[in-house]
Design a protein around this motif. Structure first.
Motif, PDB file in Angstrom:
ATOM      1  N   ALA A 136       0.803  -1.220   0.000  1.00 16.95           N
ATOM      2  CA  ALA A 136       0.000   0.000   0.000  1.00 16.95           C
ATOM      3  C   ALA A 136       0.834   1.266   0.000  1.00 16.95           C
ATOM      4  CB  ALA A 136      -0.901   0.013   1.238  1.00 16.95           C
ATOM      5  N   ILE A 137       2.120   1.166   0.296  1.00 16.66           N
ATOM      6  CA  ILE A 137       2.922   2.383   0.480  1.00 16.66           C
ATOM      7  C   ILE A 137       3.227   3.027  -0.866  1.00 16.66           C
ATOM      8  CG2 ILE A 137       5.008   3.363   1.481  1.00 16.66           C
ATOM      9  CD1 ILE A 137       5.314   0.806   3.131  1.00 16.66           C
ATOM     10  N   PRO A 138       2.853   4.305  -1.034  1.00 17.34           N
ATOM     11  CA  PRO A 138       3.234   5.005  -2.266  1.00 17.34           C
ATOM     12  C   PRO A 138       4.741   5.223  -2.224  1.00 17.34           C
ATOM     13  CG  PRO A 138       1.485   6.196  -1.067  1.00 17.34           C
ATOM     14  CD  PRO A 138       2.068   5.170  -0.144  1.00 17.34           C
ATOM     15  N   GLY A 304       4.104   1.772   5.916  1.00 15.22           N
ATOM     16  CA  GLY A 304       2.721   1.322   5.798  1.00 15.22           C
ATOM     17  C   GLY A 304       2.632  -0.187   5.655  1.00 15.22           C
ATOM     18  N   GLN A 305       1.459  -0.658   5.230  1.00 18.45           N
ATOM     19  CA  GLN A 305       1.262  -2.088   5.093  1.00 18.45           C
ATOM     20  C   GLN A 305       1.841  -2.571   3.768  1.00 18.45           C
ATOM     21  OE1 GLN A 305      -2.302  -3.896   6.728  1.00 18.45           O
ATOM     22  NE2 GLN A 305      -3.109  -1.861   7.135  1.00 18.45           N
ATOM     23  N   THR A 310      -6.574  -5.906   0.702  1.00 19.18           N
ATOM     24  CA  THR A 310      -7.146  -4.558   0.613  1.00 19.18           C
ATOM     25  C   THR A 310      -6.080  -3.471   0.519  1.00 19.18           C
ATOM     26  OG1 THR A 310      -8.939  -5.467   1.938  1.00 19.18           O
ATOM     27  CG2 THR A 310      -8.965  -3.116   1.562  1.00 19.18           C
ATOM     28  N   PRO A 311      -5.044  -3.483   1.389  1.00 20.37           N
ATOM     29  CA  PRO A 311      -4.011  -2.442   1.246  1.00 20.37           C
ATOM     30  C   PRO A 311      -3.358  -2.452  -0.132  1.00 20.37           C
ATOM     31  CG  PRO A 311      -3.789  -3.552   3.366  1.00 20.37           C
ATOM     32  CD  PRO A 311      -4.809  -4.321   2.583  1.00 20.37           C
ATOM     33  N   SER A 314      -5.338  -0.871  -2.796  1.00 22.47           N
ATOM     34  CA  SER A 314      -5.302   0.591  -2.805  1.00 22.47           C
ATOM     35  C   SER A 314      -4.250   1.105  -3.785  1.00 22.47           C
ATOM     36  CB  SER A 314      -4.999   1.106  -1.387  1.00 22.47           C
ATOM     37  OG  SER A 314      -4.739   2.496  -1.405  1.00 22.47           O
ATOM     38  N   LEU A 317      -5.448   0.486  -7.375  1.00 25.61           N
ATOM     39  CA  LEU A 317      -6.468   1.457  -7.758  1.00 25.61           C
ATOM     40  C   LEU A 317      -5.867   2.829  -8.038  1.00 25.61           C
ATOM     41  CD1 LEU A 317      -9.635   1.146  -7.958  1.00 25.61           C
ATOM     42  CD2 LEU A 317      -8.530  -0.761  -6.829  1.00 25.61           C
ATOM     43  N   GLY A 318      -4.850   3.210  -7.252  1.00 28.40           N
ATOM     44  CA  GLY A 318      -4.180   4.492  -7.484  1.00 28.40           C
ATOM     45  C   GLY A 318      -3.581   4.534  -8.884  1.00 28.40           C
TER      46      GLY A 318
ATOM     47  N   ASP B 145      -2.249  11.584  -6.163  1.00 28.91           N
ATOM     48  CA  ASP B 145      -2.135  10.576  -7.206  1.00 28.91           C
ATOM     49  C   ASP B 145      -2.199   9.139  -6.670  1.00 28.91           C
ATOM     50  OD1 ASP B 145      -1.917  12.622  -9.007  1.00 28.91           O
ATOM     51  OD2 ASP B 145       0.272  12.546  -9.099  1.00 28.91           O
ATOM     52  N   SER B 146      -1.271   8.809  -5.762  1.00 29.47           N
ATOM     53  CA  SER B 146      -1.171   7.414  -5.333  1.00 29.47           C
ATOM     54  C   SER B 146      -2.414   6.959  -4.599  1.00 29.47           C
ATOM     55  CB  SER B 146       0.051   7.228  -4.427  1.00 29.47           C
ATOM     56  OG  SER B 146       1.211   7.732  -5.044  1.00 29.47           O
ATOM     57  N   SER B 148      -5.427   8.114  -5.082  1.00 28.20           N
ATOM     58  CA  SER B 148      -6.610   8.576  -5.803  1.00 28.20           C
ATOM     59  C   SER B 148      -7.686   7.506  -5.923  1.00 28.20           C
ATOM     60  CB  SER B 148      -6.218   9.067  -7.207  1.00 28.20           C
ATOM     61  OG  SER B 148      -5.553   8.029  -7.896  1.00 28.20           O
ATOM     62  N   GLY B 149      -7.331   6.242  -5.723  1.00 29.42           N
ATOM     63  CA  GLY B 149      -8.333   5.178  -5.799  1.00 29.42           C
ATOM     64  C   GLY B 149      -8.793   4.724  -4.431  1.00 29.42           C
ATOM     65  N   ASP B 150      -8.427   5.462  -3.406  1.00 26.16           N
ATOM     66  CA  ASP B 150      -8.759   5.069  -2.040  1.00 26.16           C
ATOM     67  C   ASP B 150      -9.596   6.197  -1.413  1.00 26.16           C
ATOM     68  OD1 ASP B 150      -8.704   3.781   0.447  1.00 26.16           O
ATOM     69  OD2 ASP B 150      -6.591   3.253   0.261  1.00 26.16           O
ATOM     70  N   ASN B 296      -8.752   1.631   2.392  1.00 25.10           N
ATOM     71  CA  ASN B 296      -8.130   0.409   1.881  1.00 25.10           C
ATOM     72  C   ASN B 296      -6.658   0.286   2.255  1.00 25.10           C
ATOM     73  OD1 ASN B 296     -10.557  -0.386   0.610  1.00 25.10           O
ATOM     74  ND2 ASN B 296     -10.133   1.053  -1.043  1.00 25.10           N
ATOM     75  N   ALA B 297      -5.913   1.364   2.118  1.00 25.75           N
ATOM     76  CA  ALA B 297      -4.473   1.300   2.378  1.00 25.75           C
ATOM     77  C   ALA B 297      -4.173   1.065   3.845  1.00 25.75           C
ATOM     78  CB  ALA B 297      -3.787   2.580   1.908  1.00 25.75           C
ATOM     79  N   GLU B 299      -2.950   2.226   7.445  1.00 26.20           N
ATOM     80  CA  GLU B 299      -2.114   3.284   8.003  1.00 26.20           C
ATOM     81  C   GLU B 299      -0.852   3.484   7.184  1.00 26.20           C
ATOM     82  OE1 GLU B 299      -1.292   2.085  11.995  1.00 26.20           O
ATOM     83  OE2 GLU B 299      -3.324   2.537  12.691  1.00 26.20           O
ATOM     84  N   LEU B 300      -0.590   4.740   6.839  1.00 25.77           N
ATOM     85  CA  LEU B 300       0.625   5.092   6.112  1.00 25.77           C
ATOM     86  C   LEU B 300       1.320   6.214   6.864  1.00 25.77           C
ATOM     87  CD1 LEU B 300      -0.892   5.428   2.522  1.00 25.77           C
ATOM     88  CD2 LEU B 300       0.529   3.527   3.322  1.00 25.77           C
ATOM     89  N   MET B 301       2.635   6.264   6.802  1.00 29.17           N
ATOM     90  CA  MET B 301       3.316   7.430   7.354  1.00 29.17           C
ATOM     91  C   MET B 301       4.430   7.879   6.436  1.00 29.17           C
ATOM     92  SD  MET B 301       4.840   8.308  11.127  1.00 29.17           S
ATOM     93  CE  MET B 301       6.455   7.605  10.933  1.00 29.17           C
TER      94      MET B 301
END
Lengths: 438, 438
Positions: A136-138, A304-305, A310-311, A314, A317-318, B145-146, B148-150, B296-297, B299-301
């Motif tokens: 899930a991490i961008p 992140g995950q 599901t993650p 994400s 989908l992005g 962007d990343s 955008s689907g969440d 969906n994603a 937790e992100l940091m």
């Protein structure tokens, strides 16, 4: 809502991630349409077996075993089957027919990304794979776009949740590798055959992809040195802990300049000691994180995950919304920026610090002899610590020596360790581990 | 290198960040050209005073006081003057003449982003401002962007390095606010007039920008509730520490649904208690981090340097290369995705947990009376802890009561605190602080 254009989405594969992508496409259709400027119509889901029981309830009529026909008719193809074939052929066929492709297939991108990118460029369509690295991490898009005006010097990534879970368990409970692996399997964090994860192959694919984007150069999977965690013992973890370190499996890509001024990139995966106050040391359980050092930005971390249906969906989908927006707006496809040609360095040329554990004889002058040997090989010692274990009658049972070196090449270190082994005062070399972040 | 197109870059402002942007444009010209597909030619640097001494050595002939003329002739305009005017007029003039604009001006974007975006859309050019929030950290582009689907549900950001440094000092040394501020000023982390930082105004602008991108809706600066850290005492920090929390100044934007099913977004800045094992709690010194929760994603940091000339310049350059690539490739400008219309909620409607410190009389039944009062106001107590301080003769000197509540609205909490104050068994309400991450 005004009349929107419809884009046809073909989904290949319906495992953990695929099923969630399908669910979100159906459930969030309106929100996705408003953000994309087009309706994303899921036209079909190609699977191997129509009768497989799936966790997510999806309309039966969407399923098909005819992936080829599905791809032919799509504007956007999402490949989540994994493996090299038939994924590779289907993606090539999709790109040739002018569809944008989103994939999470790290093995395929690491092995054959160049071919796929060439085909995408030729067709003027977009190929994206954010989900392939760190779930899930961008991370790929920020490296490619946000850091495009900077120079990345080093990437350190915890990019495999299974091994991070196992090492974290070992660290927090003192468990041996085999027991922590069994626990990970029981909880669904590790597969029945855990080889790809624990031997570092999964992380190696991700390292190759991270290195390509960070250094604008394509690296072959063979350029990635790969060492897994199956030989990490509870004793290693305990010794590391005692010295203020935690052991993580890191994917590393870093630019190195040798004494002659030649630069190259070392891409490698191996268990690594990190100081416990390093930002990556706090990444627990099955979480992932990528730590980046860039000339101007300094230190960045993305957390992140790294897995889970599901993650990871994400991230897929992005990419999908981004590709669809581009189709709607009519702009050119984003091309990969492999404009550089930096050499991949062999593992011998890698430069890092090392932790060495030795079981030594308790004789006067042992420390001096070992220190002398390190100096002769050009490896500078940062910390040297001796612990004497005594029996009840206070006679010496064993003496343990722990050494942390300054940065040295793998070649110099290997030669040093070989020489140390030959010393008569050494009983065993108990561990040799690489250290980062010091 | 083959003959490349040249794009003219005008730089407005030459402070910390501007000077570094100029330096990188000149020093890294070749690398930037290879990644952009165009040479980025710095045509001039507009400053107020030509005689100001600057830290970075730059060609004197680039400097001018005539910003208007510089802008007229540019393909790309980088605005790093700060403040509302003349920055606003110059940006509008640049956009109208068809130039893409990169700015780090959070106050201007937070206050008047709508006007600027409309103008950019009309002209079909790109307006970007990654440097406006969290310095070097790529955060706006990943959100836009990343993800955008969440669906982002909550954003918690440490977006002001000055206040994080001060709170971190207070936490690690026990210092009072005034002393920690003085230390921050001595080290250059706080300005001589620290109001904008310590009262939360800087963070409020960033909160408005983060909220706009996260919830696809534009929020006015007046929609942001803002409370700084000047009233946080050493005693608050110590009590928080004792209870396992750390105090951080957070910029918060979260979607809330009330009992009638109506949704809105609460955007606010205030000192906040975080459990010490929360990922944001480990963000030390002047570092920044943004923590995102998405449907969906998960937790992100995103973590990194939030200020400083060179790190912030990295974000500016990323935007600049991205805008230049788009000009070269000929695609449409990226538009902002403010497609939603979620209501901004007043602070009374915000829902969070609270920490309340009370100095109470040591009488039987005090705890029961207070608990009863909380229950009557619909505020549920999670933790209640009484500490009795005794004199040497073991007579009671004072009794301290610390309460952590479950999530409740600000309105309910305020009413509860008012009622508590009226109880005869209460000597003082020593602190009321919001809690996140529990």
């Amino acid at each position: 809502m005004t009349e929107l254009r419809t884009l046809k989405v073909a989904l290949l594969g319906c495992g953990n991630v695929g099923a969630q992508v399908a669910r979100i496409l159906l459930e969030d259709a309106d929100a996705l349409a408003s953000r994309t400027g087009a309706r994303l119509e899921l036209t079909g889901i190609a699977v191997r077996n129509l009768d497989t029981k799936r966790d997510v309830e999806l309309p039966q009529e969407l399923f098909t075993t005819d992936a080829e026909s599905l791809v032919k008719d799509a504007d956007l193809v999402v490949e989540l089957m994994g493996g090299i074939e038939p994924a590779r052929s289907l993606i090539l066929s999709a790109l040739r027919s002018g569809a944008c492709v989103v994939t999470g297939n790290k093995a395929l991108i690491a092995q054959d990304g160049a071919t796929l990118h060439e085909e995408a460029d030729r067709a003027g369509v977009q190929l994206s794979y954010e989900a392939a690295v760190a779930g899930a991490i961008p991370i790929l898009r920020p490296i490619r776009d946000s850091l495009s005006g900077d120079r990345i010097t080093r990437v350190l990534g915890i990019v495999n949740g299974t091994t991070n879970f196992i090492l974290d368990q070992m660290d927090s409970t003192g468990a041996q590798f085999a027991d922590a692996l069994a626990e990970a399997q029981r909880l669904g964090y590790a597969e029945a055959d855990p080889t790809a994860d624990v031997e570092g192959h999964d992380a190696a694919s991700k390292a190759a992809i991270l290195a390509a984007l960070s250094f604008h150069t394509r690296f072959a999977l063979d350029d990635v040195y790969c060492e897994g965690i199956s030989s990490v013992s509870a004793a290693d973890i305990a010794a590391a802990k005692d010295a203020g370190f935690v052991i993580k499996l890191l994917a590393i890509a870093e630019k190195l300049t040798d004494e002659q001024g030649a630069t190259g990139v070392s891409v490698r995966v191996h268990p690594t000691l990190l100081p416990r106050d390093h930002p990556l040391a706090a990444v627990r359980g099955a979480f992932n994180a990528v730590f980046i050092e860039a000339e101007n930005a300094g230190e960045l971390m993305f957390y992140g995950q790294g897995a889970g249906g599901t993650p990871t969906a994400s991230a897929v989908l992005g990419d999908l919304v981004s590709a669809a927006r581009r189709i709607v707006l009519g702009g050119p496809a984003g091309t990969e920026t492999t404009t550089g040609h930096v050499a991949a360095l062999p593992i011998d040329a890698a430069v890092t610090s090392y932790y060495i554990g030795l079981d030594v004889a308790d004789q006067p002058g042992v420390l001096a002899r070992i220190a002398q040997l390190f100096a002769e090989h050009g490896v500078s010692i940062e910390i040297m610590r001796q612990t004497i274990h005594r029996a009840e009658d206070s006679s010496v049972e064993s003496a343990e020596l722990r050494i942390v070196t300054h940065r040295a090449t793998e070649a110099a270190l290997a030669a040093t360790v070989e020489a140390v082994k030959r010393l008569d005062v050494i009983n065993t070399v108990t561990s040799v581990l690489r250290v980062e972040g010091v």
